[in-house]
Write a protein that holds these residues in place. Structure first.
Motif, PDB file in Angstrom:
ATOM      1  N   THR A   5       0.833  -1.201   0.000  1.00  0.00           N
ATOM      2  CA  THR A   5       0.000   0.000   0.000  1.00  0.00           C
ATOM      3  C   THR A   5       0.873   1.258   0.000  1.00  0.00           C
ATOM      4  O   THR A   5       0.640   2.191  -0.777  1.00  0.00           O
ATOM      5  CB  THR A   5      -0.946   0.006   1.218  1.00  0.00           C
ATOM      6  N   PHE A   6       1.885   1.265   0.861  1.00  0.00           N
ATOM      7  CA  PHE A   6       2.786   2.413   0.917  1.00  0.00           C
ATOM      8  C   PHE A   6       3.528   2.585  -0.407  1.00  0.00           C
ATOM      9  O   PHE A   6       3.679   3.708  -0.912  1.00  0.00           O
ATOM     10  CB  PHE A   6       3.775   2.255   2.074  1.00  0.00           C
ATOM     11  N   ALA A   7       3.972   1.485  -1.006  1.00  0.00           N
ATOM     12  CA  ALA A   7       4.691   1.557  -2.284  1.00  0.00           C
ATOM     13  C   ALA A   7       3.786   2.076  -3.393  1.00  0.00           C
ATOM     14  O   ALA A   7       4.226   2.847  -4.254  1.00  0.00           O
ATOM     15  CB  ALA A   7       5.251   0.185  -2.650  1.00  0.00           C
ATOM     16  N   THR A   8       2.510   1.670  -3.371  1.00  0.00           N
ATOM     17  CA  THR A   8       1.565   2.148  -4.386  1.00  0.00           C
ATOM     18  C   THR A   8       1.407   3.660  -4.293  1.00  0.00           C
ATOM     19  O   THR A   8       1.492   4.371  -5.299  1.00  0.00           O
ATOM     20  CB  THR A   8       0.202   1.450  -4.210  1.00  0.00           C
ATOM     21  N   TRP A   9       1.185   4.166  -3.091  1.00  0.00           N
ATOM     22  CA  TRP A   9       1.008   5.605  -2.913  1.00  0.00           C
ATOM     23  C   TRP A   9       2.314   6.359  -3.154  1.00  0.00           C
ATOM     24  O   TRP A   9       2.299   7.464  -3.728  1.00  0.00           O
ATOM     25  CB  TRP A   9       0.451   5.912  -1.524  1.00  0.00           C
ATOM     26  N   LEU A  10       3.430   5.806  -2.749  1.00  0.00           N
ATOM     27  CA  LEU A  10       4.714   6.464  -2.976  1.00  0.00           C
ATOM     28  C   LEU A  10       5.022   6.541  -4.470  1.00  0.00           C
ATOM     29  O   LEU A  10       5.547   7.551  -4.950  1.00  0.00           O
ATOM     30  CB  LEU A  10       5.821   5.716  -2.234  1.00  0.00           C
ATOM     31  N   THR A  11       4.663   5.502  -5.211  1.00  0.00           N
ATOM     32  CA  THR A  11       4.869   5.512  -6.654  1.00  0.00           C
ATOM     33  C   THR A  11       3.980   6.546  -7.314  1.00  0.00           C
ATOM     34  O   THR A  11       4.408   7.272  -8.205  1.00  0.00           O
ATOM     35  CB  THR A  11       4.584   4.120  -7.244  1.00  0.00           C
ATOM     36  N   PHE A  12       2.734   6.637  -6.857  1.00  0.00           N
ATOM     37  CA  PHE A  12       1.796   7.601  -7.426  1.00  0.00           C
ATOM     38  C   PHE A  12       2.209   9.039  -7.112  1.00  0.00           C
ATOM     39  O   PHE A  12       2.233   9.894  -7.991  1.00  0.00           O
ATOM     40  CB  PHE A  12       0.384   7.314  -6.907  1.00  0.00           C
ATOM     41  N   LEU A  13       2.568   9.314  -5.875  1.00  0.00           N
ATOM     42  CA  LEU A  13       2.856  10.690  -5.460  1.00  0.00           C
ATOM     43  C   LEU A  13       4.311  11.113  -5.671  1.00  0.00           C
ATOM     44  O   LEU A  13       4.571  12.260  -6.037  1.00  0.00           O
ATOM     45  CB  LEU A  13       2.483  10.873  -3.981  1.00  0.00           C
ATOM     46  N   GLY A  14       5.245  10.209  -5.450  1.00  0.00           N
ATOM     47  CA  GLY A  14       6.656  10.570  -5.556  1.00  0.00           C
ATOM     48  C   GLY A  14       7.404   9.847  -6.645  1.00  0.00           C
ATOM     49  O   GLY A  14       8.635   9.912  -6.708  1.00  0.00           O
ATOM     50  N   GLY A  15       6.673   9.167  -7.511  1.00  0.00           N
ATOM     51  CA  GLY A  15       7.304   8.401  -8.576  1.00  0.00           C
ATOM     52  C   GLY A  15       8.170   9.211  -9.520  1.00  0.00           C
ATOM     53  O   GLY A  15       9.275   8.781  -9.860  1.00  0.00           O
ATOM     54  N   PRO A  16       7.715  10.396  -9.970  1.00  0.00           N
ATOM     55  CA  PRO A  16       8.555  11.174 -10.883  1.00  0.00           C
ATOM     56  C   PRO A  16       9.887  11.610 -10.278  1.00  0.00           C
ATOM     57  O   PRO A  16      10.782  12.024 -10.989  1.00  0.00           O
ATOM     58  CB  PRO A  16       7.679  12.388 -11.212  1.00  0.00           C
ATOM     59  N   LEU A  17      10.024  11.498  -8.977  1.00  0.00           N
ATOM     60  CA  LEU A  17      11.304  11.798  -8.324  1.00  0.00           C
ATOM     61  C   LEU A  17      12.087  10.531  -8.002  1.00  0.00           C
ATOM     62  O   LEU A  17      13.178  10.597  -7.441  1.00  0.00           O
ATOM     63  CB  LEU A  17      11.065  12.594  -7.038  1.00  0.00           C
ATOM     64  N   GLY A  18      11.536   9.369  -8.314  1.00  0.00           N
ATOM     65  CA  GLY A  18      12.210   8.096  -8.086  1.00  0.00           C
ATOM     66  C   GLY A  18      12.104   7.579  -6.660  1.00  0.00           C
ATOM     67  O   GLY A  18      12.795   6.634  -6.298  1.00  0.00           O
ATOM     68  N   LEU A  19      11.238   8.162  -5.843  1.00  0.00           N
ATOM     69  CA  LEU A  19      11.163   7.773  -4.437  1.00  0.00           C
ATOM     70  C   LEU A  19      10.769   6.315  -4.240  1.00  0.00           C
ATOM     71  O   LEU A  19      11.278   5.646  -3.345  1.00  0.00           O
ATOM     72  CB  LEU A  19      10.191   8.691  -3.688  1.00  0.00           C
ATOM     73  N   HIS A  20       9.867   5.811  -5.089  1.00  0.00           N
ATOM     74  CA  HIS A  20       9.441   4.415  -4.961  1.00  0.00           C
ATOM     75  C   HIS A  20      10.582   3.454  -5.275  1.00  0.00           C
ATOM     76  O   HIS A  20      10.701   2.399  -4.668  1.00  0.00           O
ATOM     77  CB  HIS A  20       8.234   4.142  -5.853  1.00  0.00           C
TER      78      HIS A  20
END
Length: 148
Positions: A5-20
């Motif tokens: 769940t955390f990875a899904t939201w991190l990818t959605f919100l911070g994906g363009p910065l590579g956070l996921h």
């Protein structure tokens, strides 16, 4: 333990910065360090449009990079969210049981999938529309120059 769940939201919100990528694969992940580049170029394209106007040819090449990066990260968030617990835990929590809680899908995961689908689709379509509109307007301008 990596939480789906955390990875899904991190990818959605911070994906363009590579956070996921850093969360799932660590700071040594090259793709995580390269993801901010098209994001920054797209933001630079937006800045060029605001400064130089919509007739700037570089902006209609740079802005879609941001849109495609956001859409790609939204698609990745959907893939992560829809991954089965067994596959998730095998890939990101190898020492855990196949049905361990971090790989399970919850309502908040489903909301993240839905948000990724809505925003990712809208951004992708807007990026395509902007690119093609500017390209065809440029072609018309060039054709007028030739025909005069």
């Amino acid at each position: 333990m990596k939480n789906k769940t955390f990875a899904t939201w991190l990818t959605f919100l911070g994906g363009p910065l590579g956070l996921h990528r850093f969360y799932l694969r660590g700071l040594g992940d090259l793709a995580g360090w390269l993801l901010p580049i098209p994001t920054a170029l797209g933001l630079y394209g937006i800045e060029r449009v605001q400064r130089l106007g919509q007739d700037d040819q570089w902006s209609w090449l740079l802005i879609p990079l941001l849109g495609f990066t956001i859409a790609g990260c939204a698609l990745t968030a959907i893939v992560y969210g829809l991954m089965t617990p067994e596959k998730w835990n095998a890939r990101f929590n190898p020492g855990a049981a196949p049905d361990a809680p971090p790989g399970r899908t919850h309502w908040f995961t489903v909301v993240g999938i839905a948000a990724s689908l809505l925003v990712g689709t809208a951004v992708l379509m807007a990026s395509l529309a902007f690119s093609f509109q500017r390209y065809f307007e440029y072609q018309i301008e060039e054709a007028r120059k030739i025909s005069q």
